[in-house]
Design an enzyme around this catalytic site. Sequence first.
Site, short mmCIF file in Angstrom:
data_model
loop_
_atom_site.label_atom_id
_atom_site.label_comp_id
_atom_site.label_asym_id
_atom_site.label_seq_id
_atom_site.Cartn_x
_atom_site.Cartn_y
_atom_site.Cartn_z
N ASP A 146 26.25 -52.81 2.95
CA ASP A 146 25.54 -51.80 2.17
C ASP A 146 24.37 -52.45 1.44
O ASP A 146 24.46 -53.60 1.00
CB ASP A 146 26.48 -51.14 1.16
CG ASP A 146 27.05 -52.15 0.16
OD1 ASP A 146 26.52 -52.25 -0.96
OD2 ASP A 146 28.01 -52.86 0.52
N SER A 147 23.27 -51.73 1.33
CA SER A 147 22.10 -52.15 0.59
C SER A 147 21.63 -53.53 1.09
O SER A 147 21.35 -53.69 2.27
CB SER A 147 22.40 -52.15 -0.92
OG SER A 147 21.21 -52.26 -1.67
#
Length: 313
Positions: A146-147
């Site tokens: 994520d991210s």
Amino acid sequence: MPSTQHLLLKQLLTAATGPLAKYRPRLATMRFAAEVLSLGQLMPWNVFLTDVTIEGMAAEWVRPAGAPAERVLLYLHGGGYVLGSLNTHRSLVGTLAQRCQLNALAINYRKAPEYPFPAALDDALLAYHWLLKQGYLPQNIIVAGDSAGGGLALALLLALREEGQPMPAAAVGLSPWTDLVLPGPLLRRVAYEESQVLEALEISNWGAMYADHLPLTHPLVSPVNAELHGLPPLLIQISDSEVLGDDVMRFATKAQAAGVPLTLQVFQGLVHWWHLFWRFVPEARQALNQVAAFSRQVWQNQDTLSRNQSAAA
């Protein structure tokens, strides 16, 4: 329209991050706060943890009951390359592993500014090669993040391709950070729309900490600038209102033009990192269920290919 739960989350984030935007705490303080907040996480039922050390790097297995032993999810957490740990993302990895019915290996890769590029990428490569040494086949591994962890997952694919190493079966990016060059006006506009979260956390400075002596445009730092041919199937999820959205769309367009099998899922009006709040926000559970559906399709395709190869032999 976003759910009532998401609107409440956005209001809470506004109240929580307002002081951060004003006082600009030190990175060490933000890291400590993230670790403290992680103490309130709850793991899904029947998901079990086992600590492991990979050549000095802390990692842990997240094992749902009944998950097949031969397939694995390698998870790279987010946090702008400067924050985050096994602790901060344990609940997210746990529910993702359970929904996908995969044993997940999460790693505590090194962070900037103490360990700038290529430390995080080297650690991701180390974990991937360690899985291969443990007997896992590349076609039985999915890489996800994520991210910043999503951007790192994409950089891992690029590094493996350049090394001529076997690719994993697929990769998943949850709001991946694909371009560390973030224009100031864009940051200010979207950070305001996202309740000051990203502006308060000074994400534009974190990219420079990670890149260190390299330009932010380096393809292994900002995968949107890489040649994207030869990558395995990708699933990318993004919100149309978050600061990373435009760059992710550019990455997706470029990947599809290069012939990469890519599934792009765009959510409406959600804050960055909405996946972390899966216990409270229905859009997060919806997104994670779609990741699980993608992983099932990957394995179905793998099984079909194996049967066809056996029949041809």
